[in-house]
Design an enzyme around this catalytic site. Structure first.
Site, PDB file in Angstrom:
ATOM      1  N   LYS A 122     -67.771   7.375  22.799  1.00  0.00           N
ATOM      2  CA  LYS A 122     -66.460   7.041  22.238  1.00  0.00           C
ATOM      3  C   LYS A 122     -65.835   5.961  23.118  1.00  0.00           C
ATOM      4  O   LYS A 122     -65.641   6.150  24.312  1.00  0.00           O
ATOM      5  CB  LYS A 122     -65.569   8.285  22.201  1.00  0.00           C
ATOM      6  CG  LYS A 122     -64.161   7.983  21.667  1.00  0.00           C
ATOM      7  CD  LYS A 122     -63.382   9.255  21.373  1.00  0.00           C
ATOM      8  CE  LYS A 122     -61.989   8.934  20.839  1.00  0.00           C
ATOM      9  NZ  LYS A 122     -61.225  10.151  20.505  1.00  0.00           N
ATOM     10  N   ASP A 227     -53.148  16.852  17.643  1.00  0.00           N
ATOM     11  CA  ASP A 227     -53.653  16.112  16.483  1.00  0.00           C
ATOM     12  C   ASP A 227     -54.683  16.994  15.778  1.00  0.00           C
ATOM     13  O   ASP A 227     -55.761  16.549  15.407  1.00  0.00           O
ATOM     14  CB  ASP A 227     -54.279  14.789  16.954  1.00  0.00           C
ATOM     15  CG  ASP A 227     -54.183  13.677  15.903  1.00  0.00           C
ATOM     16  OD1 ASP A 227     -53.585  13.922  14.830  1.00  0.00           O
ATOM     17  OD2 ASP A 227     -54.713  12.595  16.153  1.00  0.00           O
TER      18      ASP A 227
HETATM   19  P1  ADP Z   1     -60.333   8.852  16.917  1.00  0.00           P
HETATM   20  O1  ADP Z   1     -59.540   9.008  18.157  1.00  0.00           O
HETATM   21  O2  ADP Z   1     -60.577   7.432  16.571  1.00  0.00           O
HETATM   22  O3  ADP Z   1     -59.811   9.665  15.781  1.00  0.00           O
HETATM   23  P2  ADP Z   1     -62.405  10.863  17.160  1.00  0.00           P
HETATM   24  O4  ADP Z   1     -62.741  11.383  18.508  1.00  0.00           O
HETATM   25  O5  ADP Z   1     -61.581  11.732  16.294  1.00  0.00           O
HETATM   26  O6  ADP Z   1     -61.781   9.412  17.315  1.00  0.00           O
HETATM   27  O7  ADP Z   1     -63.764  10.525  16.413  1.00  0.00           O
HETATM   28  C1  ADP Z   1     -63.768   9.844  15.173  1.00  0.00           C
HETATM   29  C2  ADP Z   1     -64.884  10.368  14.297  1.00  0.00           C
HETATM   30  O8  ADP Z   1     -66.146  10.218  14.926  1.00  0.00           O
HETATM   31  C3  ADP Z   1     -64.776  11.869  14.017  1.00  0.00           C
HETATM   32  O9  ADP Z   1     -63.971  12.130  12.900  1.00  0.00           O
HETATM   33  C4  ADP Z   1     -66.207  12.279  13.810  1.00  0.00           C
HETATM   34  O10 ADP Z   1     -66.603  12.027  12.479  1.00  0.00           O
HETATM   35  C5  ADP Z   1     -66.970  11.356  14.711  1.00  0.00           C
HETATM   36  N1  ADP Z   1     -67.241  12.002  16.006  1.00  0.00           N
HETATM   37  C6  ADP Z   1     -66.483  11.931  17.118  1.00  0.00           C
HETATM   38  N2  ADP Z   1     -67.017  12.647  18.129  1.00  0.00           N
HETATM   39  C7  ADP Z   1     -68.141  13.193  17.641  1.00  0.00           C
HETATM   40  C8  ADP Z   1     -69.161  14.043  18.202  1.00  0.00           C
HETATM   41  N3  ADP Z   1     -69.111  14.462  19.470  1.00  0.00           N
HETATM   42  N4  ADP Z   1     -70.198  14.407  17.415  1.00  0.00           N
HETATM   43  C9  ADP Z   1     -70.262  13.980  16.137  1.00  0.00           C
HETATM   44  N5  ADP Z   1     -69.348  13.179  15.553  1.00  0.00           N
HETATM   45  C10 ADP Z   1     -68.294  12.783  16.284  1.00  0.00           C
END
Ligand code: ADP
Ligand code: MG
Length: 383
Positions: A122, A227
Site C-alpha cells: 500500500k 472508517d
Molecule cells: P484506501 O486507504 O485507499 O481506502 P485500503 O487500505 O482501504 O486503501 O485498500 C483499498 C483496497 O485495496 C481495498 O478495498 C481492498 O480491495 C484492497 N486491499 C487493501 N489491502 C488489502 C489486503 N491486505 N489484501 C487484499 N486486498 C487488499
C-alpha cells in the site's frame, strides 16, 4: 506513475546516491539546486549532471526551472523507488505485480517476496489532492507553513503501520503487517472480497453482530477504526471479516470519539439495511462501552500505539491534514456516488473555518521528516 520492479535493479549505486541526495535536499528546499545535490552526494558536479539526467529520464526526479535557480525535485516515482529499494534490501519485497486498487490517497499493488509469496503493497499518496485547504489552516506545520506530500504520506504510512502491528499482535482480524518504509506498507494479501461486493450473505444477522462485536472490541481496547465501512471490511470465503485501512484510527479518549464511534456503527447499520434488508434495534452505544471501560482493567491499545513511536504530535498533524482535505473528499465513502443517503451527515461535521484562498503552489517545501520540532497546537478540531 508506473511501478517497475526492474528499476530496482537498474539504478546504479552512484545514481542511488544522487537520488538519496535529492531526497535529503528536499527537506529544506522545494527545488533542490544541482550544486547542493552534488555536495550531498559527494560526487563531482559534472558526474552528477549525467547521473541526474538519467534519473530524470526514468521519472525518478524531475527538473524544475525557476526564476532563482534550476534544480530537481523527487517525484512520486523516485520516492516509491526509494521505499521499495529499502524493502528489497531487507528481503521483504522482491517483485511488483498488478495494481489492484487506486484510492484517492493510496495505490495498492500485489507484490511478491523472493519465494513468490503474494503480498499487498500500500503506497500512501497524501497530497494528491491539493494542499490549498491545508495551507490556509492553522499553522500546525510550524515554520514550514505547508505540508509536503512526502511528509504527509509518510506519516500516514507510519500511523497505519503502528496500528496494524498492535492490532495484529493483539489478535484482531487484520492483515499481518510485514514491512514499512517511507510512505509504503507491506502486508499480508487477504484473499477476500470487500463487503461492498458481496450481494448476499448466508446470515446477515450473524455477520452484523460479528461486525458490531468488532467495533466494541476495538473500543474496549481504546480504539475506534474511524472508517469502518463496506470498503474496508474484507470477507473471506469462510465468512470471516478482516478489517483494513487504519490511517484514520482514533483513540477512545479523543474528544470527538463518540462521534467517530457512532459513525462507524451507523455505517454498518445503514449498509445492512440497504443491501440485505437487515435491521436490528441492537447496536452498541459508546457510553456503555466507556463505563465498563472505566470500571474494569482493560488493555489500552491506543496507549500502546502512542508508546510505539508514532506519537501524539504525529497523530495530530495527520488528523488535521485529514480534516482539511475532507472538503475535497477524503474517505472511501465520499468517493462513491449515488445510493449513499448518509453522506450529508459527514459534511455537517466538517470544520467551518474560512479559508483565505492562498494561491496553490505546485510544489511545496518539504519538511524535515521528524516531527518533534513541530509546533502543534493542542486544541482538537472543532466540530
Ligand atoms: P484506501 O486507504 O485507499 O481506502 P485500503 O487500505 O482501504 O486503501 O485498500 C483499498 C483496497 O485495496 C481495498 O478495498 C481492498 O480491495 C484492497 N486491499 C487493501 N489491502 C488489502 C489486503 N491486505 N489484501 C487484499 N486486498 C487488499
Ligand atoms: Mg479503504
Amino acid at each position: 506513475m508506473k511501478l517497475d520492479a526492474t528499476d530496482l535493479r537498474y539504478v546504479t549505486s552512484e545514481e542511488f546516491r544522487v537520488l538519496t541526495a535529492v531526497e535529503m535536499g528536499s527537506k529544506n528546499h522545494e527545488v533542490v539546486p544541482t550544486p547542493l545535490i552534488a555536495q550531498i552526494s559527494g560526487l563531482k558536479n559534472g558526474g552528477v549532471n549525467k547521473l541526474i539526467g538519467s534519473l530524470a529520464k526514468r521519472n525518478l526526479v524531475s527538473k524544475v526551472q525557476n526564476s532563482k535557480y534550476d534544480g530537481y525535485r523527487l517525484t512520486y516515482g523516485g520516492y516509491d523507488y526509494l521505499a521499495m529499494r529499502a524493502m528489497s534490501k531487507r528481503d521483504t519485497l522482491a517483485s511488483v505485480g498488478n495494481q489492484i486498487g487506486v484510492g484517492k490517497e493510496s495505490d495498492i499493488y500485489v507484490v511478491a517476496d523472493g519465494e513468490g509469496k503474494e503480498m499487498v503493497l500500500k503506497i500512501h499518496r497524501l497530497g494528491r489532492i491539493s494542499f490549498r485547504t491545508i495551507k490556509s489552516k492553522r499553522d500546525y506545520m510550524g515554520k514550514r507553513k505547508s505540508a509536503s506530500w512526502m511528509y504527509m504520506s509518510r506519516l500516514a504510512a507510519q500511523k497505519e503501520w503502528a496500528f496494524m502491528k498492535v492490532l495484529h499482535e493483539n489478535g484482531f482480524p487484520v492483515p499481518k503487517p510485514i514491512d514499512q518504509a517511507r510512505h509504503c506498507i507491506l502486508m499480508e494479501f487477504i484473499d477476500a472480497y470487500p463487503l461492498r461486493q458481496i450481494a448476499e450473505v448466508e446470515s446477515p444477522g450473524k455477520l452484523y453482530s460479528q461486525l458490531m462485536d468488532l467495533i466494541v472490541r476495538f473500543a474496549r481496547s481504546g480504539l475506534i477504526h474511524g472508517d469502518f465501512n463496506e470498503f474496508n471490511i474484507l470477507i473471506r470465503d469462510t465468512g470471516e471479516p478482516i478489517v483494513i485501512d487504519f490511517p484514520q484510527m482514533v483513540s477512545t479518549s479523543h474528544e470527538n470519539a463518540e462521534w467517530y464511534f457512532n459513525r462507524d456503527v451507523e455505517c454498518i447499520r445503514t449498509f445492512f439495511k440497504r443491501r440485505y434488508g437487515y435491521e436490528s434495534s441492537l447496536y452498541p452505544r459508546f457510553k456503555s462501552i466507556r463505563s465498563s471501560d472505566e470500571s474494569e482493567e482493560t488493555f489500552r491499545l491506543d496507549v500502546v500505539v502512542a508508546a510505539s513511536g508514532f506519537g501524539r504530535k504525529d497523530m495530530k498533524v495527520l488528523e488535521e491534514y485529514m480534516d482539511a482535505v475532507k472538503d475535497e473528499g477524503g474517505s472511501d465513502k465520499e468517493n462513491e456516488e449515488g445510493e449513499d443517503e448518509e453522506e450529508e451527515e459527514e459534511e455537517e461535521e466538517e470544520e467551518d473555518e474560512d479559508e483565505e484562498d492562498e494561491e496553490e503552489k505546485e510544489g511545496v517545501p518539504l519538511g524535515d521528516e521528524g516531527s518533534n520540532s513541530q509546533n502543534v497546537e493542542d486544541d482538537p478540531p472543532k466540530s
